[in-house]
Motif scaffolding. Sequence first.
Motif, PDB file in Angstrom:
ATOM      1  N   ARG A  16      12.952 -55.884  -2.845  1.00  0.00           N
ATOM      2  CA  ARG A  16      12.292 -57.125  -2.779  1.00  0.00           C
ATOM      3  C   ARG A  16      11.108 -57.329  -3.607  1.00  0.00           C
ATOM      4  O   ARG A  16      10.072 -58.449  -3.342  1.00  0.00           O
ATOM      5  N   VAL A  17      10.650 -56.488  -4.473  1.00  0.00           N
ATOM      6  CA  VAL A  17       9.605 -56.701  -5.449  1.00  0.00           C
ATOM      7  C   VAL A  17      10.324 -56.353  -6.926  1.00  0.00           C
ATOM      8  O   VAL A  17      11.065 -55.674  -6.878  1.00  0.00           O
ATOM      9  N   PRO A  18       9.707 -57.192  -7.920  1.00  0.00           N
ATOM     10  CA  PRO A  18      10.085 -56.955  -9.301  1.00  0.00           C
ATOM     11  C   PRO A  18      10.010 -55.443  -9.754  1.00  0.00           C
ATOM     12  O   PRO A  18       8.737 -54.930  -9.508  1.00  0.00           O
ATOM     13  N   THR A  19      10.774 -54.648 -10.063  1.00  0.00           N
ATOM     14  CA  THR A  19      10.567 -53.256 -10.374  1.00  0.00           C
ATOM     15  C   THR A  19      11.237 -52.809 -11.641  1.00  0.00           C
ATOM     16  O   THR A  19      12.160 -53.502 -12.174  1.00  0.00           O
ATOM     17  N   THR A  20      10.545 -52.042 -12.538  1.00  0.00           N
ATOM     18  CA  THR A  20      11.162 -51.419 -13.667  1.00  0.00           C
ATOM     19  C   THR A  20      11.985 -50.231 -13.157  1.00  0.00           C
ATOM     20  O   THR A  20      11.877 -49.559 -12.073  1.00  0.00           O
ATOM     21  N   ARG A  21      12.404 -49.559 -14.261  1.00  0.00           N
ATOM     22  CA  ARG A  21      13.068 -48.364 -14.063  1.00  0.00           C
ATOM     23  C   ARG A  21      12.277 -47.121 -13.600  1.00  0.00           C
ATOM     24  O   ARG A  21      12.467 -46.243 -12.740  1.00  0.00           O
ATOM     25  N   GLY A  22      10.915 -47.051 -14.291  1.00  0.00           N
ATOM     26  CA  GLY A  22       9.791 -46.527 -13.951  1.00  0.00           C
ATOM     27  C   GLY A  22       9.132 -46.467 -12.407  1.00  0.00           C
ATOM     28  O   GLY A  22       8.937 -45.466 -11.965  1.00  0.00           O
ATOM     29  N   THR A  23       9.302 -47.603 -12.117  1.00  0.00           N
ATOM     30  CA  THR A  23       8.694 -48.042 -10.851  1.00  0.00           C
ATOM     31  C   THR A  23       9.697 -47.354  -9.857  1.00  0.00           C
ATOM     32  O   THR A  23       9.427 -46.857  -8.779  1.00  0.00           O
ATOM     33  N   ARG A  24      11.071 -47.709 -10.002  1.00  0.00           N
ATOM     34  CA  ARG A  24      11.968 -47.167  -8.931  1.00  0.00           C
ATOM     35  C   ARG A  24      12.031 -45.711  -8.843  1.00  0.00           C
ATOM     36  O   ARG A  24      12.342 -45.065  -7.859  1.00  0.00           O
ATOM     37  N   PHE A  25      11.781 -44.966 -10.304  1.00  0.00           N
ATOM     38  CA  PHE A  25      11.877 -43.544 -10.051  1.00  0.00           C
ATOM     39  C   PHE A  25      10.644 -43.138  -9.337  1.00  0.00           C
ATOM     40  O   PHE A  25      10.727 -42.284  -8.496  1.00  0.00           O
ATOM     41  N   PHE A  26       9.267 -43.630  -9.449  1.00  0.00           N
ATOM     42  CA  PHE A  26       8.302 -43.421  -8.898  1.00  0.00           C
ATOM     43  C   PHE A  26       8.453 -43.547  -7.195  1.00  0.00           C
ATOM     44  O   PHE A  26       8.131 -42.548  -6.569  1.00  0.00           O
ATOM     45  N   ILE A  27       9.045 -44.678  -6.721  1.00  0.00           N
ATOM     46  CA  ILE A  27       9.190 -44.946  -5.370  1.00  0.00           C
ATOM     47  C   ILE A  27      10.235 -43.810  -4.841  1.00  0.00           C
ATOM     48  O   ILE A  27      10.307 -43.317  -3.725  1.00  0.00           O
ATOM     49  N   GLY A  28      11.316 -43.547  -5.774  1.00  0.00           N
ATOM     50  CA  GLY A  28      12.317 -42.508  -5.058  1.00  0.00           C
ATOM     51  C   GLY A  28      11.694 -41.007  -5.122  1.00  0.00           C
ATOM     52  O   GLY A  28      11.822 -40.640  -4.040  1.00  0.00           O
TER      53      GLY A  28
END
Length: 92
Positions: free
Chosen positions: A43-55
């Motif tokens: 539910r927040v705008p994310t980039t590929r790198g952001t999703r990787f960090f969250i993962g």
Amino acid sequence: MSLEWMYWTVPTAIFFIAIFLMIAGMLVWELVSPTIERRGFLRVPTTRGTRFFIGLLGTAYIHLAWIGLTDWSLWPALPVSAVWVFIVMRWG
């Protein structure tokens, strides 16, 4: 610079090398195919790198919970974490 204060083991070295290689792979992927922000189930705008960090953060929490709540080996937590990272990277 002496690193004698830190106890390096083979699994620790493999872990840090794997993280470094994943970040390097993300860099190459970004250079070949630039990312755009999108919204998924996070539910927040994310980039590929952001999703990787969250993962990666989620993986750390999964392993910490596994250690804190069970007496089992950590090996079963690895596929759970891999599925988590896949879900976040694909639909996050």
